[in-house]
Design a protein around this motif. Sequence first.
Motif, PDB file in Angstrom:
ATOM      1  N   ALA A  40      51.637  23.986  34.753  1.00  0.00           N
ATOM      2  CA  ALA A  40      51.277  22.467  34.506  1.00  0.00           C
ATOM      3  C   ALA A  40      50.165  22.267  35.641  1.00  0.00           C
ATOM      4  CB  ALA A  40      52.628  21.591  34.648  1.00  0.00           C
ATOM      5  N   ALA A  41      50.537  22.571  36.809  1.00  0.00           N
ATOM      6  CA  ALA A  41      49.594  21.973  37.948  1.00  0.00           C
ATOM      7  C   ALA A  41      48.120  22.611  37.521  1.00  0.00           C
ATOM      8  CB  ALA A  41      49.871  22.524  39.531  1.00  0.00           C
ATOM      9  N   VAL A  42      48.002  24.146  37.359  1.00  0.00           N
ATOM     10  CA  VAL A  42      46.783  24.875  36.945  1.00  0.00           C
ATOM     11  C   VAL A  42      46.067  24.120  35.694  1.00  0.00           C
ATOM     12  CG1 VAL A  42      45.829  26.788  36.325  1.00  0.00           C
ATOM     13  CG2 VAL A  42      47.542  26.953  38.181  1.00  0.00           C
ATOM     14  N   LEU A  43      47.073  23.847  34.780  1.00  0.00           N
ATOM     15  CA  LEU A  43      46.283  23.242  33.598  1.00  0.00           C
ATOM     16  C   LEU A  43      45.681  21.798  33.684  1.00  0.00           C
ATOM     17  CD1 LEU A  43      48.883  24.359  30.952  1.00  0.00           C
ATOM     18  CD2 LEU A  43      46.439  25.141  31.162  1.00  0.00           C
ATOM     19  N   LEU A  44      46.202  21.033  34.805  1.00  0.00           N
ATOM     20  CA  LEU A  44      45.928  19.923  35.241  1.00  0.00           C
ATOM     21  C   LEU A  44      44.286  20.080  35.911  1.00  0.00           C
ATOM     22  CD1 LEU A  44      49.206  17.862  36.076  1.00  0.00           C
ATOM     23  CD2 LEU A  44      47.666  17.150  34.205  1.00  0.00           C
ATOM     24  N   GLU A  45      44.641  20.916  36.870  1.00  0.00           N
ATOM     25  CA  GLU A  45      43.335  21.214  37.575  1.00  0.00           C
ATOM     26  C   GLU A  45      42.124  21.818  36.788  1.00  0.00           C
ATOM     27  OE1 GLU A  45      44.617  24.110  40.438  1.00  0.00           O
ATOM     28  OE2 GLU A  45      46.134  22.764  41.482  1.00  0.00           O
ATOM     29  N   PHE A  46      42.751  22.721  35.911  1.00  0.00           N
ATOM     30  CA  PHE A  46      41.488  23.223  34.807  1.00  0.00           C
ATOM     31  C   PHE A  46      40.990  22.114  34.002  1.00  0.00           C
ATOM     32  CE2 PHE A  46      42.422  27.991  35.052  1.00  0.00           C
ATOM     33  CZ  PHE A  46      42.180  28.043  36.432  1.00  0.00           C
ATOM     34  N   ALA A  47      41.632  21.115  33.712  1.00  0.00           N
ATOM     35  CA  ALA A  47      40.906  20.028  33.026  1.00  0.00           C
ATOM     36  C   ALA A  47      39.697  19.620  33.311  1.00  0.00           C
ATOM     37  CB  ALA A  47      42.134  19.018  32.736  1.00  0.00           C
ATOM     38  N   VAL A 122      43.753  18.291  43.405  1.00  0.00           N
ATOM     39  CA  VAL A 122      44.691  19.472  43.406  1.00  0.00           C
ATOM     40  C   VAL A 122      46.025  19.270  44.052  1.00  0.00           C
ATOM     41  CG1 VAL A 122      44.671  21.641  44.453  1.00  0.00           C
ATOM     42  CG2 VAL A 122      42.562  21.096  43.333  1.00  0.00           C
ATOM     43  N   GLN A 123      45.987  18.506  45.239  1.00  0.00           N
ATOM     44  CA  GLN A 123      47.250  18.154  45.921  1.00  0.00           C
ATOM     45  C   GLN A 123      48.130  17.268  44.987  1.00  0.00           C
ATOM     46  OE1 GLN A 123      48.468  18.786  48.912  1.00  0.00           O
ATOM     47  NE2 GLN A 123      50.164  17.624  48.621  1.00  0.00           N
ATOM     48  N   ALA A 124      47.779  16.430  43.977  1.00  0.00           N
ATOM     49  CA  ALA A 124      48.410  15.362  43.169  1.00  0.00           C
ATOM     50  C   ALA A 124      49.017  16.428  41.926  1.00  0.00           C
ATOM     51  CB  ALA A 124      47.319  14.525  42.877  1.00  0.00           C
ATOM     52  N   THR A 125      48.139  17.099  41.616  1.00  0.00           N
ATOM     53  CA  THR A 125      48.674  18.189  40.442  1.00  0.00           C
ATOM     54  C   THR A 125      49.840  18.753  40.951  1.00  0.00           C
ATOM     55  OG1 THR A 125      47.005  19.936  40.826  1.00  0.00           O
ATOM     56  CG2 THR A 125      46.379  18.274  39.295  1.00  0.00           C
ATOM     57  N   ALA A 126      49.710  19.503  41.929  1.00  0.00           N
ATOM     58  CA  ALA A 126      50.745  20.326  42.474  1.00  0.00           C
ATOM     59  C   ALA A 126      52.111  19.699  42.606  1.00  0.00           C
ATOM     60  CB  ALA A 126      50.449  20.865  43.969  1.00  0.00           C
ATOM     61  N   THR A 127      52.008  18.593  43.238  1.00  0.00           N
ATOM     62  CA  THR A 127      53.176  17.487  43.497  1.00  0.00           C
ATOM     63  C   THR A 127      53.668  17.364  41.878  1.00  0.00           C
ATOM     64  OG1 THR A 127      52.265  16.663  45.353  1.00  0.00           O
ATOM     65  CG2 THR A 127      54.225  15.486  44.425  1.00  0.00           C
ATOM     66  N   PHE A 128      53.004  16.971  41.028  1.00  0.00           N
ATOM     67  CA  PHE A 128      53.324  16.390  39.695  1.00  0.00           C
ATOM     68  C   PHE A 128      53.951  17.809  39.076  1.00  0.00           C
ATOM     69  CE2 PHE A 128      52.689  16.237  35.242  1.00  0.00           C
ATOM     70  CZ  PHE A 128      53.048  14.914  35.049  1.00  0.00           C
ATOM     71  N   GLY A 129      53.280  18.638  39.020  1.00  0.00           N
ATOM     72  CA  GLY A 129      53.881  19.999  38.356  1.00  0.00           C
ATOM     73  C   GLY A 129      55.092  20.403  38.957  1.00  0.00           C
ATOM     74  N   PHE A 130      55.341  20.651  40.060  1.00  0.00           N
ATOM     75  CA  PHE A 130      56.457  21.228  40.645  1.00  0.00           C
ATOM     76  C   PHE A 130      57.832  20.070  40.625  1.00  0.00           C
ATOM     77  CE2 PHE A 130      53.370  23.745  43.318  1.00  0.00           C
ATOM     78  CZ  PHE A 130      53.703  24.873  42.390  1.00  0.00           C
ATOM     79  N   THR A 131      57.454  18.785  40.826  1.00  0.00           N
ATOM     80  CA  THR A 131      58.466  17.889  40.736  1.00  0.00           C
ATOM     81  C   THR A 131      58.989  17.653  39.295  1.00  0.00           C
ATOM     82  OG1 THR A 131      57.474  16.971  42.919  1.00  0.00           O
ATOM     83  CG2 THR A 131      58.989  15.525  41.477  1.00  0.00           C
ATOM     84  N   LEU A 132      57.997  17.530  38.391  1.00  0.00           N
ATOM     85  CA  LEU A 132      58.243  17.121  37.082  1.00  0.00           C
ATOM     86  C   LEU A 132      58.985  18.507  36.221  1.00  0.00           C
ATOM     87  CD1 LEU A 132      57.884  14.526  35.510  1.00  0.00           C
ATOM     88  CD2 LEU A 132      56.754  14.707  37.494  1.00  0.00           C
ATOM     89  N   GLY A 133      58.511  19.551  36.781  1.00  0.00           N
ATOM     90  CA  GLY A 133      59.218  20.817  36.420  1.00  0.00           C
ATOM     91  C   GLY A 133      60.760  20.851  36.648  1.00  0.00           C
TER      92      GLY A 133
END
Length: 280
Positions: A40-47, A122-133
Amino acid sequence: MGVPQFDFRTPPGEAALCAPDSISWRVFKNPIALAVGGVAAVLLEFADPRVRDGVWHHSTFPTDPLARMRRTGMAAMATIYGAQSRAAALIADVGRMHARVAGTTSEGSPYKALDRELLDWVQATATFGFTLGYATFCADLSTADIDRAFAEARAPGRLYGAIGAPHDLAGFTAMKDRLLPGFRPSPIVFEFLDIMDRVKALPAPLRPLQRAAVRGGIAILPPDVRAVLELGPEWDLTPGQRRALRWAGRAAEMVVIPGSPAAQAAQRLGLPRGTAWKAA
């Protein structure tokens, strides 16, 4: 470039950037949360084309994805569980590597990896992805817990240069909405997903779940970002995949892994090695 060695057991007694009772310690010990959240984090970053092209054209991910993922994973573990002095040194090394990354996107926009907005995203996407996962497939988290995870990430985030990263879920959503007009679809997104379906990213016992974990990462994306990336219903989780991820994620909450970074960090601090599991 190999995976850097990192001893989570030393120096004895030295605190980590995140406390043992933090949401972060709970989340990062769970391999299902990491697998789903990482996608999820990578997809958010790649957007964002600036991050997408910066990663794709200035890293070994397209040619050696497993080594790239291991290095990124080790950096994430060091950030959460490592002794502060050692984590800070590793983060400084990452910053020096990022300082060399600059270019122009395929859409014609200039980028630099150390651009403050990109670091914050990038910091925000990592927190979002791991926490929501974690919250979706591993254990229940309240909105206050999720906000706490964003707040916890700010201290290590500042070491990476992400001094304006969101401090709660509402802040993440506001940042995403502000950046959304610049998001673009790209064939690189589908190249990434194809690699993630093929590469042996998960530990051997969990490898049959890898395809499900990729689709789990897509499932937790904000719908508007998923639409921009053109990830239609063919990328949906099947009911069976969803059940399997939830079973594995919840089972991982009950199995202490003695040699894991979480267990070794607890040992360094004189705590029971199952501390991160007991907090769940």
